[in-house]
Design a protein around this motif. Structure first.
Motif, short mmCIF file in Angstrom:
data_model
loop_
_atom_site.label_atom_id
_atom_site.label_comp_id
_atom_site.label_asym_id
_atom_site.label_seq_id
_atom_site.Cartn_x
_atom_site.Cartn_y
_atom_site.Cartn_z
N HIS A 207 -17.11 -30.18 4.77
CA HIS A 207 -16.65 -31.17 3.79
C HIS A 207 -17.83 -31.83 3.10
CE1 HIS A 207 -12.33 -31.80 5.55
NE2 HIS A 207 -12.60 -30.54 5.27
N GLY A 208 -17.65 -32.15 1.84
CA GLY A 208 -18.69 -32.78 1.05
C GLY A 208 -18.34 -32.74 -0.41
N SER A 209 -19.30 -33.08 -1.27
CA SER A 209 -19.03 -33.21 -2.70
C SER A 209 -19.93 -32.32 -3.54
CB SER A 209 -19.20 -34.67 -3.13
OG SER A 209 -20.50 -35.14 -2.79
N THR A 210 -20.40 -31.20 -2.99
CA THR A 210 -21.28 -30.29 -3.71
C THR A 210 -20.51 -29.04 -4.15
OG1 THR A 210 -21.98 -29.00 -1.77
CG2 THR A 210 -23.13 -31.07 -2.17
N ASN A 211 -21.24 -28.09 -4.75
CA ASN A 211 -20.62 -26.85 -5.20
C ASN A 211 -20.49 -25.81 -4.09
OD1 ASN A 211 -20.28 -27.79 -7.82
ND2 ASN A 211 -22.25 -26.98 -8.52
N THR A 212 -20.87 -26.18 -2.87
CA THR A 212 -20.67 -25.30 -1.72
C THR A 212 -19.88 -25.98 -0.61
OG1 THR A 212 -22.79 -25.95 -0.74
CG2 THR A 212 -22.81 -24.02 -2.18
N THR A 213 -19.47 -27.21 -0.84
CA THR A 213 -18.65 -27.95 0.11
C THR A 213 -17.39 -28.42 -0.60
OG1 THR A 213 -19.78 -30.04 -0.37
CG2 THR A 213 -20.64 -28.72 1.46
N GLY A 214 -16.49 -29.05 0.15
CA GLY A 214 -15.26 -29.52 -0.47
C GLY A 214 -14.39 -30.24 0.53
N CYS A 215 -13.07 -30.16 0.35
CA CYS A 215 -12.18 -30.79 1.31
C CYS A 215 -10.82 -30.13 1.39
CB CYS A 215 -12.01 -32.29 1.00
SG CYS A 215 -10.87 -32.64 -0.34
N SER A 216 -10.58 -29.06 0.58
CA SER A 216 -9.27 -28.42 0.63
C SER A 216 -9.37 -27.03 0.02
CB SER A 216 -8.23 -29.25 -0.12
OG SER A 216 -6.96 -28.65 -0.04
N ILE A 217 -9.42 -25.99 0.88
CA ILE A 217 -9.46 -24.62 0.39
C ILE A 217 -8.05 -24.22 -0.05
CG2 ILE A 217 -9.17 -23.68 2.74
CD1 ILE A 217 -10.98 -21.32 1.81
N THR A 218 -7.95 -23.74 -1.27
CA THR A 218 -6.62 -23.47 -1.83
C THR A 218 -6.48 -22.00 -2.18
OG1 THR A 218 -7.48 -24.30 -3.95
CG2 THR A 218 -6.20 -25.83 -2.60
N GLY A 219 -6.55 -21.67 -3.45
CA GLY A 219 -6.25 -20.30 -3.87
C GLY A 219 -7.22 -19.27 -3.35
N GLY A 220 -6.73 -18.06 -3.15
CA GLY A 220 -7.56 -16.94 -2.76
C GLY A 220 -7.04 -15.65 -3.37
N ALA A 221 -7.95 -14.72 -3.70
CA ALA A 221 -7.53 -13.44 -4.28
C ALA A 221 -8.65 -12.41 -4.11
CB ALA A 221 -7.20 -13.60 -5.77
N PHE A 222 -8.27 -11.20 -3.73
CA PHE A 222 -9.24 -10.10 -3.63
C PHE A 222 -9.48 -9.50 -5.01
CE2 PHE A 222 -7.68 -10.22 0.74
CZ PHE A 222 -8.85 -10.04 1.47
N TYR A 223 -10.73 -9.09 -5.23
CA TYR A 223 -11.05 -8.46 -6.52
C TYR A 223 -11.00 -6.94 -6.36
CZ TYR A 223 -12.91 -7.83 -11.16
OH TYR A 223 -13.04 -7.48 -12.50
N ASN A 224 -9.83 -6.38 -6.58
CA ASN A 224 -9.61 -4.94 -6.54
C ASN A 224 -8.67 -4.53 -7.67
OD1 ASN A 224 -9.97 -5.78 -3.40
ND2 ASN A 224 -10.81 -3.75 -3.76
N PRO A 225 -9.06 -4.81 -8.92
CA PRO A 225 -8.16 -4.52 -10.04
C PRO A 225 -8.19 -3.04 -10.43
CG PRO A 225 -10.22 -5.39 -10.86
CD PRO A 225 -10.32 -5.43 -9.36
N ALA A 226 -7.19 -2.63 -11.21
CA ALA A 226 -7.17 -1.27 -11.73
C ALA A 226 -8.35 -1.01 -12.65
CB ALA A 226 -5.85 -1.02 -12.47
N THR A 227 -8.70 -2.01 -13.45
CA THR A 227 -9.85 -1.94 -14.34
C THR A 227 -10.86 -3.00 -13.90
OG1 THR A 227 -8.50 -1.22 -16.21
CG2 THR A 227 -10.66 -2.15 -16.72
N VAL A 228 -12.07 -2.58 -13.61
CA VAL A 228 -13.11 -3.52 -13.15
C VAL A 228 -13.81 -4.12 -14.36
CG1 VAL A 228 -15.24 -3.76 -11.83
CG2 VAL A 228 -13.40 -2.29 -10.98
N GLN A 229 -13.69 -5.43 -14.51
CA GLN A 229 -14.30 -6.13 -15.64
C GLN A 229 -15.60 -6.83 -15.24
OE1 GLN A 229 -12.99 -9.87 -18.38
NE2 GLN A 229 -11.42 -8.32 -18.06
N PHE A 230 -15.63 -7.34 -14.01
CA PHE A 230 -16.82 -8.02 -13.51
C PHE A 230 -17.81 -6.98 -12.98
CE2 PHE A 230 -13.85 -11.77 -12.35
CZ PHE A 230 -13.81 -12.16 -13.68
N PRO A 231 -19.04 -7.38 -12.64
CA PRO A 231 -20.01 -6.42 -12.09
C PRO A 231 -19.45 -5.65 -10.90
CG PRO A 231 -21.10 -8.48 -12.61
CD PRO A 231 -19.63 -8.72 -12.81
N SER A 232 -19.89 -4.42 -10.72
CA SER A 232 -19.33 -3.54 -9.68
C SER A 232 -19.47 -4.12 -8.29
CB SER A 232 -20.01 -2.17 -9.74
OG SER A 232 -21.41 -2.28 -9.54
N GLY A 233 -20.48 -4.95 -8.07
CA GLY A 233 -20.68 -5.58 -6.77
C GLY A 233 -19.59 -6.56 -6.38
N TYR A 234 -18.75 -6.92 -7.35
CA TYR A 234 -17.65 -7.85 -7.06
C TYR A 234 -16.46 -7.15 -6.40
CZ TYR A 234 -19.56 -11.68 -9.92
OH TYR A 234 -20.32 -12.70 -10.42
#
Length: 295
Positions: A207-234
């Motif tokens: 918990h905290g107030s930075t870009n690597t901490t927080g207080c409530s983990i919410t949405g989640g999604a795997f990156y496995n689309p039919a068409t890859v738009q982001f870098p292949s490492g994603y």
């Protein structure tokens, strides 16, 4: 930000209780949607003269961009707690439920609180569920336990891999790997632990107030689309968001590392990857919006 408008598929506002963390918590399509046009909803039903407020899974039938009037069918009834739903690669419907602010619920096979549930899409309970022989009634739907508030979970397309986002209380936010019969340790543990009786998170942040901490983990999604738009490492990575600090990060299961992705997005409550490789996020607040990251 989106530049289009959203059509109303179904208006159930007169039925839904929106107090606290209640409301419409999940929507998913039947694996055979192309032929049966079934859509499943997970929402909190307002109290009526004959029934108290409760959560329910229902099925409606789609016709074009709207639901057929009067097509709602009750599939499974629960108590009132937050959660999510989706179909697994095995064709079963998975639901997550919070502990209803009573931590001890999460360790009991005598209730549906603080669990992941697994049911058939008609609402019956699979006989190969891990606690089918030891629990009774609807509690035989329990697939995993020991969770505080598994607000969202995601299933990797085409696989049996499930990542469960469990919102913490005092110190830690968790990503847990789903497994039949797993016990994730709440309320005995929160965050990393090494007790052989329980399954530790594969990733946790404080918990905290930075870009690597927080207080409530919410949405989640795997990156496995039919068409890859982001870098292949994603590809194969897991996007997850924090409601309090408005960021999205990505976790690489192969390297067990989490990296930054986007910040300043408001109160993000859900994520989804489109087949064209774009990432959509749902942000609650002022203003509430559906945002798109990608082309």
């Amino acid at each position: 930000k989106p530049n289009g408008t959203l059509a109303t598929f179904l208006d159930i506002s007169s039925k839904v209780d929106i107090a606290g963390e209640r409301g419409l918590m999940g929507v998913t399509f039947d694996p055979n949607f192309a032929t049966n046009h079934f859509v499943y909803l997970y929402y909190t039903r307002k109290a009526t003269a004959t029934t108290p407020v409760h959560n329910r899974v229902v099925r409606v039938t789609a016709s074009g961009d709207s639901a057929v009037a009067g097509s709602e069918v009750l599939v499974f009834r629960l108590n009132n707690q937050s959660g999510a739903l989706d179909f697994g690669n095995d064709g079963k419907l998975y639901l997550s439920t919070g502990d209803n602010a009573t931590p001890g619920n999460a360790q009991s096979l005598g209730n549906l609180f603080g669990k992941v549930l697994r049911i058939n899409k008609d609402g019956t309970i699979p006989t190969n569920n891990p606690f089918y022989a030891t629990a009774s009634g609807n509690n035989r739907a329990i697939w995993a336990l020991g969770l505080r508030n598994p607000f969202k979970f995601a299933i990797k397309p085409g696989t049996s891999t499930i990542f469960i986002n469990d919102v913490g209380e005092d110190t830690w936010e968790e990503i847990n790997q789903g497994a039949a019969g797993a016990n994730y340790g709440w309320p005995i543990y929160e965050g990393p632990e090494s007790d052989a009786k329980y399954i530790p998170p594969i990733f946790a942040y404080g918990h905290g107030s930075t870009n690597t901490t927080g207080c409530s983990i919410t949405g989640g999604a795997f990156y496995n689309p039919a068409t890859v738009q982001f870098p292949s490492g994603y590809v194969g990575d897991y996007f997850f968001a924090d409601f309090c600090n408005g960021w999205i990060r990505r976790y690489d299961p192969a390297t067990d590392k989490a990296m930054g992705f986007a910040t300043g997005l408001g109160s993000v409550v859900d994520l989804d990857v489109n087949k064209d490789g774009s990432l959509y996020y749902l942000s609650r607040g002022n203003p509430g919006l559906v945002g798109k990251i990608g082309h």
